[in-house]
Design an enzyme around this catalytic site. Structure first.
Site, PDB file in Angstrom:
ATOM      1  N   GLU A  11      61.176   8.468 129.659  1.00  0.00           N
ATOM      2  CA  GLU A  11      60.213   9.105 128.757  1.00  0.00           C
ATOM      3  C   GLU A  11      59.009   8.241 128.439  1.00  0.00           C
ATOM      4  O   GLU A  11      57.892   8.729 128.363  1.00  0.00           O
ATOM      5  CB  GLU A  11      60.877   9.491 127.422  1.00  0.00           C
ATOM      6  CG  GLU A  11      61.946  10.540 127.539  1.00  0.00           C
ATOM      7  CD  GLU A  11      63.309   9.899 127.446  1.00  0.00           C
ATOM      8  OE1 GLU A  11      63.488   8.845 128.087  1.00  0.00           O
ATOM      9  OE2 GLU A  11      64.179  10.443 126.768  1.00  0.00           O
ATOM     10  N   ASP A  97      66.679  10.359 127.946  1.00  0.00           N
ATOM     11  CA  ASP A  97      67.753  10.149 126.975  1.00  0.00           C
ATOM     12  C   ASP A  97      68.849  11.203 127.116  1.00  0.00           C
ATOM     13  O   ASP A  97      68.580  12.353 127.498  1.00  0.00           O
ATOM     14  CB  ASP A  97      67.200  10.190 125.551  1.00  0.00           C
ATOM     15  CG  ASP A  97      66.264   9.020 125.269  1.00  0.00           C
ATOM     16  OD1 ASP A  97      66.410   7.975 125.928  1.00  0.00           O
ATOM     17  OD2 ASP A  97      65.377   9.160 124.410  1.00  0.00           O
ATOM     18  N   ASP A  99      70.448  13.295 125.202  1.00  0.00           N
ATOM     19  CA  ASP A  99      70.595  14.216 124.092  1.00  0.00           C
ATOM     20  C   ASP A  99      69.873  15.499 124.488  1.00  0.00           C
ATOM     21  O   ASP A  99      69.408  15.640 125.623  1.00  0.00           O
ATOM     22  CB  ASP A  99      70.060  13.625 122.783  1.00  0.00           C
ATOM     23  CG  ASP A  99      68.598  13.179 122.888  1.00  0.00           C
ATOM     24  OD1 ASP A  99      67.915  13.585 123.844  1.00  0.00           O
ATOM     25  OD2 ASP A  99      68.146  12.417 122.021  1.00  0.00           O
ATOM     26  N   GLU A 101      66.954  16.830 123.677  1.00  0.00           N
ATOM     27  CA  GLU A 101      65.560  16.687 124.076  1.00  0.00           C
ATOM     28  C   GLU A 101      65.447  15.996 125.424  1.00  0.00           C
ATOM     29  O   GLU A 101      64.654  16.385 126.277  1.00  0.00           O
ATOM     30  CB  GLU A 101      64.786  15.904 123.009  1.00  0.00           C
ATOM     31  CG  GLU A 101      64.588  16.635 121.691  1.00  0.00           C
ATOM     32  CD  GLU A 101      63.771  17.914 121.847  1.00  0.00           C
ATOM     33  OE1 GLU A 101      62.833  17.932 122.671  1.00  0.00           O
ATOM     34  OE2 GLU A 101      64.082  18.895 121.148  1.00  0.00           O
ATOM     35  N   TYR A 323      71.001   3.072 121.759  1.00  0.00           N
ATOM     36  CA  TYR A 323      70.224   4.275 121.455  1.00  0.00           C
ATOM     37  C   TYR A 323      70.287   4.589 119.970  1.00  0.00           C
ATOM     38  O   TYR A 323      71.348   4.567 119.353  1.00  0.00           O
ATOM     39  CB  TYR A 323      70.750   5.450 122.272  1.00  0.00           C
ATOM     40  CG  TYR A 323      69.855   6.658 122.249  1.00  0.00           C
ATOM     41  CD1 TYR A 323      68.523   6.549 122.630  1.00  0.00           C
ATOM     42  CD2 TYR A 323      70.335   7.898 121.878  1.00  0.00           C
ATOM     43  CE1 TYR A 323      67.688   7.647 122.625  1.00  0.00           C
ATOM     44  CE2 TYR A 323      69.513   9.017 121.876  1.00  0.00           C
ATOM     45  CZ  TYR A 323      68.189   8.879 122.251  1.00  0.00           C
ATOM     46  OH  TYR A 323      67.363   9.977 122.251  1.00  0.00           O
ATOM     47  N   ARG A 325      69.414   7.378 118.274  1.00  0.00           N
ATOM     48  CA  ARG A 325      69.695   8.744 117.809  1.00  0.00           C
ATOM     49  C   ARG A 325      71.153   9.060 118.106  1.00  0.00           C
ATOM     50  O   ARG A 325      71.512   9.411 119.227  1.00  0.00           O
ATOM     51  CB  ARG A 325      68.764   9.749 118.489  1.00  0.00           C
ATOM     52  CG  ARG A 325      67.310   9.607 118.061  1.00  0.00           C
ATOM     53  CD  ARG A 325      66.426  10.701 118.626  1.00  0.00           C
ATOM     54  NE  ARG A 325      65.073  10.584 118.136  1.00  0.00           N
ATOM     55  CZ  ARG A 325      64.116   9.874 118.725  1.00  0.00           C
ATOM     56  NH1 ARG A 325      64.394   9.209 119.845  1.00  0.00           N
ATOM     57  NH2 ARG A 325      62.910   9.806 118.212  1.00  0.00           N
ATOM     58  N   HIS A 370      77.160   9.051 122.205  1.00  0.00           N
ATOM     59  CA  HIS A 370      76.606   7.724 122.032  1.00  0.00           C
ATOM     60  C   HIS A 370      77.479   6.881 121.115  1.00  0.00           C
ATOM     61  O   HIS A 370      78.266   7.391 120.329  1.00  0.00           O
ATOM     62  CB  HIS A 370      75.203   7.817 121.412  1.00  0.00           C
ATOM     63  CG  HIS A 370      74.240   8.599 122.231  1.00  0.00           C
ATOM     64  ND1 HIS A 370      73.758   8.152 123.423  1.00  0.00           N
ATOM     65  CD2 HIS A 370      73.673   9.812 122.022  1.00  0.00           C
ATOM     66  CE1 HIS A 370      72.912   9.049 123.918  1.00  0.00           C
ATOM     67  NE2 HIS A 370      72.856  10.064 123.094  1.00  0.00           N
TER      68      HIS A 370
END
Length: 921
Positions: A11, A97, A99, A101, A323, A325, A370
C-alpha cells in the site's frame, strides 16, 4: 530460475522501501498508495446512467447492489506505473494488509491490472526478514469473503450518507453529514452532555483528621465515615437530581464545623477500633489491541486517536512493531518467549511466572488473525537500543508498546491492604468514626516495567495513604482536623480514550475505524476538543434530535452494533452481501428498511428540531449563523434575539446563565465623529466576524422621476363654432392622451465603506483618526522605481501584506501596514518569496528534509499549523502540539503527504468499471 522478476505490490511507499531490503534481487516492490479506485460520484456518471437505478448512489440498487467504480485522476499515474512494471514480471505478489481494506485493495488491483502471470497473495503481520520469508513460502488465495465485507460496508455507508444527509441539509443546515457510525458516536457525546445539562449539584461536608501514634511524628489522614453509628454521605450517595438516597446523613457546613471544634478539645480521645489486613494481588494488563493502544496513548502521551494511528503506521512500515490494526490480545509463541526473556534479563528471573500468560481475545472479525500490537521480531529491541534511531513521538509510542508487551508476561504485583477504623468520642457532638486504608506492595512484579493508566472517574476514589503499624485498642493523637465542603460532580465528558472504550464496549464500529470516526465528528463541527474533553456543539443536538425522531433505528446503539456483527458474518462467509443489503435498504419482516423510512418521513418541523427550551420564556434556537436565545416581547413585537458566546459549552447554558446574557447591556454602535472629507458619520460596530468601523450613508431622497410616473401633456381646449354665423357656441376641455408610462430603475444605494479593526485595537477606545486610516486602506506606500507600479499595504484574509501588481509579500504585523515605508517595502520584494526571508514568520524551523533537501518549517495557515519544505505542505493533525513537534515527526508528516499524492479533484470523469460480485469460497 535466473532472469525472472517478481512484482510485489504493497500500500505505501514506506512499506515498499522496508520490504525491498529483505526481498533482494529478482523482486521489484511498488506501492499502490492505498486504494486505486472507489465509487464514482453520481454527478460524474455517464449521462446514460444518471437516470437509471444506478444514478442516485453509483450503486445499482435494483440489480444486486452492483457498484460502479472509477480510477481517480490522482491514481492514473500510479496505475500506469504498476501496469508498466507488470509487463516485465513473471509473477505478481499482492502484499497488502491482511484485513478487509487490504484484501479489497488487492482485489481492485487484480480487476484493474488484469495480470496474465501467476498471482499470489502474500500476507504478514510484521515487517521483518523472517516474517517476509515466511510469507513468501506460504502464499494464499484472495479471500473473497473479506472483499465482500469491505464492499458491503462501503455501499452501506454510501446508501446511509446519501439518503440521510440531504434531510439534514434541508432541516438543520448545509454541509452536514450523517453516517452509520459517526452518528452513533455523536449521539454518545450529546447524550453525555444532556446528562450534564439535567444534572443538579448537591453540597455536602465531611471531615479529614491527621492522626498518629502518641509520642511519634508519623501522621496519616483519615476520613469521617460515621457519626453516632450512621454513615456520613459522600458524593456517590446523591443521584443526578441532587437527592440524597439510602440511610446516609449529609452534614452541612455548620454541623461539620461544630463537630470539628468538638473533636479538637483536649478531652477527646481517638482509639483504633479495628485493623484489617487483606492480601493484595494485581495482574498485568493484556498486550495492546488497536483500541487499548489508542486509549493508553491518549491517557499517557496525550495523543489523539488519529495521531496514535499515524505514528503506529510509521513504526509498522519501518519494521519496528507488528500490524497496528488488530482486535486480538494474543501473542505468538516467539513473542511470548521474547517478552519473558527480556523481563528476566532486565528485571530479574523472579519477575517472570513459571508459565506463560495467555490472554483470551474478544475479537469478532477477521482482524483476530493478527497478533496483539507488539515490538517486531523474535527478539525485541529495547527502547534504549533504538534511542538513536527513533525520536520524539515515534520513540514514545514504541516505548509504550514495548513496556506493555514485556509487562504482560511478568508476574503479578503482590502486597497487602490494611484498613483501620478509628473512633473519636466528643462530649456533646456525638461519636465520630474515621477510616483510612493503605496498600503496601511487597513484590512489584510487572509494576517494575509498566502500570496502566486510568480514565477520569466521576467520584474520585479515596487515595491510599501510608499507614504506620497499628493495633486494635491503640490510642492515637490528633494533629489536626479540618471540615471540607464538596459538591457532587456531573458525569465526566468523554475523552477520546473513554469514547473509544465505550464504542468498543457497545460494539459500534471496529477499533481500526475509531480514529477516523473521532476525526470525522470533530471535522464536521459536531464536537470540539476542550483540553482532553470532547464537547458537543449545539448543531450536534439538532442533528441527533432529528435522527432520533425520524431515523430511530439508525442511531440505536444495539442496531448499529448488530450491523457490525452482520458485516463480520459476511467476512466469515456466513452471510450473503446482496441479501443483507436488500434487507437493510428495502426492508424485511425484521426491519423497515432505509428506503421506506425516507419515503415516509412526513413533515419535519425544522423550527422545532432546532429549538431547545431553556426556561419558560427563553428558547435556544440553532440558526444558520449559530445558536441564539429568543425571548418574547410585547404583543405585536418581534421576539428579541441574543447571541450565545461560541466558547460557552452547552452544559454551561443554565437558565440563570441565559438570563444573564439577556440582561447584559446591548452592545450599541459607538459614534466616532464625522469624516471631514465626505461629511459621513463614522461608527464602530461589533459584527459577526468581529469589531469593525464603517461610514453611515445618508438616506437618499426619493425622486419622483426615479420611482417612475405617468407623464401627461396639457389638456387641449376645443372650441365648437356655428358654421353659419362663425360664433363660438360651446367650449370644452379635451383631455390629452396618456403617454407611455416610463419607469426608471432606482439607482442602487452606495455600499458603505467598512474596515475590520486590527487585533490590537478595541472598539471601545478607537478614535476617529485611526478609523479613517483603516477606511482609507489599502495604503499606497510608494511606486516601484523600475516599473512605476504602486506598492500598497493592506490587510487580507490571511493577514497583513504588501502588493505590487500581481505580486504580494506577507508582513510580520498589522501595525506595519501604517508604518512601512518605500525602502523597506522594496527590500522585502527584493528577497525570494519562499526563501529564508523573515525567519520569525515561522513557528518552528528544522534542518533540511532528507527527500527534498530543503529546510523544514512549521507555519500557521488558514486551517491551522502545518509543516512545509517549500514543495510539500502537511497539516499537523488535531491534538498534536506545535511545541512537541520534532524533526522526525515533521519528516514523517511530509513523507505521509507525499505518499498520498495530490488532492483528489472535485470532479472527475474517468473510465469506470463495474464490479462483478465476488464468488464465494
Amino acid at each position: 530460475m535466473s532472469g525472472t522478476k517478481k512484482l510485489v505490490i504493497v500500500e505505501s511507499p514506506a512499506k515498499a522501501k522496508t520490504i525491498a531490503q529483505y526481498l533482494g534481487d529478482g523482486y521489484e516492490v511498488q506501492a499502490s498508495v492505498g486504494h486505486i479506485r472507489d465509487l464514482i460520484e453520481p454527478k460524474n456518471l455517464p449521462p446514460e446512467l444518471k437516470t437509471g437505478s444506478i444514478g442516485k448512489f453509483s450503486v445499482d440498487v435494483d440489480n444486486g447492489f452492483t457498484p460502479y467504480y472509477v480510477v481517480s485522476d490522482a491514481k492514473k499515474k500510479t496505475v500506469a506505473d504498476l501496469k508498466r512494471a507488470l509487463k516485465d514480471a513473471d509473477e505478481l505478489y499482492l502484499a497488502t494488509d491482511e484485513d478487509r481494506e487490504g484484501e479489497a485493495i488487492a482485489w481492485h488491483l487484480l480487476e484493474v491490472l488484469k495480470p496474465k502471470v501467476p498471482v499470489k497473495r502474500m500476507v504478514f503481520h510484521e515487517i521483518t526478514k523472517e516474517a517476509i520469508q515466511r510469507a513468501q513460502d506460504n502464499p494464499r488465495e484472495l479471500d473473497t469473503a473479506l472483499v465482500d465485507a469491505q464492499e458491503t460496508r462501503r455501499i452501506l455507508d454510501r446508501l446511509y450518507g446519501f439518503e440521510v444527509s440531504p434531510v439534514l441539509w434541508r432541516k438543520v443546515g448545509p454541509g452536514l453529514s450523517a453516517g452509520r457510525v459517526q452518528s452513533a458516536a455523536t449521539r454518545l457525546v450529546v447524550d453525555r452532555e444532556r446528562e450534564r445539562l439535567a444534572f443538579v449539584s448537591a453540597s455536602y461536608w465531611d471531615l479529614t483528621a491527621a492522626l498518629g501514634p502518641q509520642g511519634e511524628t508519623a501522621r496519616f489522614d483519615a476520613r469521617l465515615a460515621r457519626l453516632d453509628g450512621r454513615r456520613v454521605a459522600s458524593g456517590r450517595d446523591f443521584d443526578d437530581r441532587g437527592v440524597l438516597g439510602g440511610e446516609a446523613i449529609a452534614l452541612d457546613e455548620a454541623a461539620a464545623e461544630r463537630l470539628a471544634a468538638a473533636l479538637r478539645l483536649d478531652s477527646t480521645s481517638f482509639t483504633v477500633t479495628s485493623v484489617e489486613s487483606k492480601p493484595y494481588t494485581r495482574r498485568p494488563a493484556a498486550p495492546f489491541t488497536t483500541s487499548t493502544l489508542q486509549q493508553e496513548a491518549a491517557r499517557k502521551l496525550r495523543f489523539s486517536a488519529r495521531q496514535t494511528m499515524s505514528v503506529a503506521q510509521g513504526l509498522y512500515e519501518n519494521g519496528y512493531i507488528t500490524y497496528m490494526r488488530t482486535d486480538s490480545s494474543t501473542l505468538s509463541q516467539q513473542a511470548i518467549d521474547a517478552a519473558r526473556s527480556q523481563a528476566a534479563k532486565l528485571y530479574g528471573a523472579e519477575t517472570v511466572p513459571d508459565k506463560p500468560r495467555v490472554y483470551a481475545s474478544k475479537s469478532k472479525n477477521a482482524q483476530e488473525a493478527h497478533e496483539a500490537v507488539r515490538p517486531a521480531g523474535d527478539v525485541f529491541k529495547t527502547p534504549s537500543e533504538l534511542s538513536s534511531v527513533l525520536r520524539g513521538n515515534d520513540f514514545k509510542l514504541y516505548e509504550l508498546i514495548w513496556k506493555r508487551t514485556v509487562a504482560s508476561q511478568m508476574a503479578d504485583a503482590r502486597g497487602s491492604t490494611a484498613s483501620v477504623a478509628i473512633t473519636g468520642a466528643t462530649v456533646d457532638a456525638g461519636t465520630a468514626e474515621f477510616t483510612a486504608s493503605g496498600t503496601v506492595i511487597t513484590f512489584r512484579g510487572f509494576l517494575s516495567a509498566y502500570e496502566e493508566g486510568r480514565d477520569e472517574t466521576r467520584n474520585a476514589e479515596e487515595a491510599d495513604t501510608s499507614l504506620p503499624p497499628l493495633t486494635e485498642g491503640q490510642v492515637l493523637a490528633l494533629d489536626a482536623v479540618e471540615a471540607k465542603g464538596h459538591e457532587t460532580s456531573p458525569p465526566p465528558r468523554y475523552t477520546e480514550a473513554s469514547l473509544v472504550k465505550t464504542l468498543e464496549e457497545l460494539g459500534i464500529g471496529r477499533p481500526s475505524t475509531y480514529a477516523s470516526i473521532i476525526s470525522t465528528i470533530i471535522d464536521r463541527g459536531y464536537v470540539t476538543p476542550r483540553g482532553s474533553a470532547l464537547v458537543p456543539n449545539w448543531i450536534a443536538f439538532s442533528v441527533v434530535r432529528l435522527l432520533e425522531e425520524y431515523f430511530g433505528d439508525l442511531v440505536e446503539y444495539d442496531f448499529t452494533a448488530e450491523m457490525e456483527d452482520d458485516l463480520d458474518r459476511i467476512a466469515d462467509g456466513e452471510a450473503d452481501r446482496v441479501g443483507w443489503l436488500t434487507e437493510f435498504y428495502f426492508g424485511s419482516d425484521k426491519h423497515r428498511g432505509l428506503r421506506k423510512v425516507i419515503d415516509n418521513l412526513g413533515e419535519i418541523d425544522a423550527r422545532s428540531i432546532n429549538s431547545i427550551r431553556i426556561s419558560d420564556d427563553i428558547t435556544l434556537r440553532i440558526g444558520k449563523y449559530g445558536p441564539y436565545l429568543e425571548v418574547p416581547q410585547g404583543e405585536g413585537e418581534p421576539p428579541r434575539r441574543v447571541n450565545v458566546p461560541e466558547d460557552l459549552a452547552p452544559d454551561e447554558l443554565t437558565p440563570a446563565k441565559a438570563q444573564e446574557l439577556i440582561d447584559a447591556p446591548v452592545n450599541t454602535d459607538r459614534e466616532l465623529g464625522v469624516n471631514p472629507v465626505n461629511g459621513k458619520t463614522v461608527v464602530a460596530k461589533d459584527g459577526r466576524y468581529g469589531p469593525y468601523v464603517t461610514e453611515l450613508e445618508p438616506e437618499a431622497e426619493a425622486a419622483e422621476a426615479a420611482a417612475g410616473a405617468t407623464v401627461e401633456s396639457a389638456a387641449e381646449t376645443v372650441h365648437q363654432v356655428d358654421p353659419a354665423t362663425g360664433e363660438v357656441v360651446e367650449t370644452v376641455e379635451k383631455p390629452a392622451p396618456k403617454k407611455k408610462v416610463v419607469k426608471k430603475k432606482a439607482p442602487a444605494a452606495p455600499k458603505p465603506r467598512t474596515a475590520s479593526l486590527f487585533k490590537s485595537m478595541d472598539p471601545a477606545t478607537i478614535d476617529l483618526a485611526t478609523a479613517l486610516k483603516l477606511l482609507d486602506l489599502p495604503r499606497v506606500v510608494g511606486q516601484d522605481p523600475e516599473t512605476g507600479v504602486d506598492i500598497t499595504a493592506q490587510n487580507g484574509r490571511f493577514g497583513p501584506y504588501l502588493k505590487k501588481g500581481t505580486d504580494s509579500r506577507s508582513l510580520d504585523s498589522e501595525d506595519q501596514i501604517f508604518e512601512i515605508e518605500l525602502p523597506a517595502a522594496l527590500e522585502i520584494f527584493a528577497q525570494p518569496k519562499y526563501g529564508a526571508r523573515r525567519p520569525s514568520s515561522s513557528l518552528k524551523e528544522f534542518e533540511a528534509d532528507p527527500v527534498s533537501g530543503k529546510l523544514i518549517k512549521v507555519r500557521d495557515g488558514r486551517f491551522g499549523p502545518y509543516v512545509t519544505d517549500g514543495e510539500t505542505n502537511a497539516t499537523i493533525p488535531r491534538g498534536e502540539e506545535v511545541e512537541a513537534l520534532d524533526f522526525e515527526r515533521a519528516v514523517q508528516l511530509l513523507a505521509d503527504k507525499r505518499a498520498k499524492g495530490p488532492a483528489k479533484p472535485k470532479s472527475t470523469r474517468t473510465a469506470a468499471a463495474r464490479r462483478t460480485p465476488a464468488k464465494k469460497r
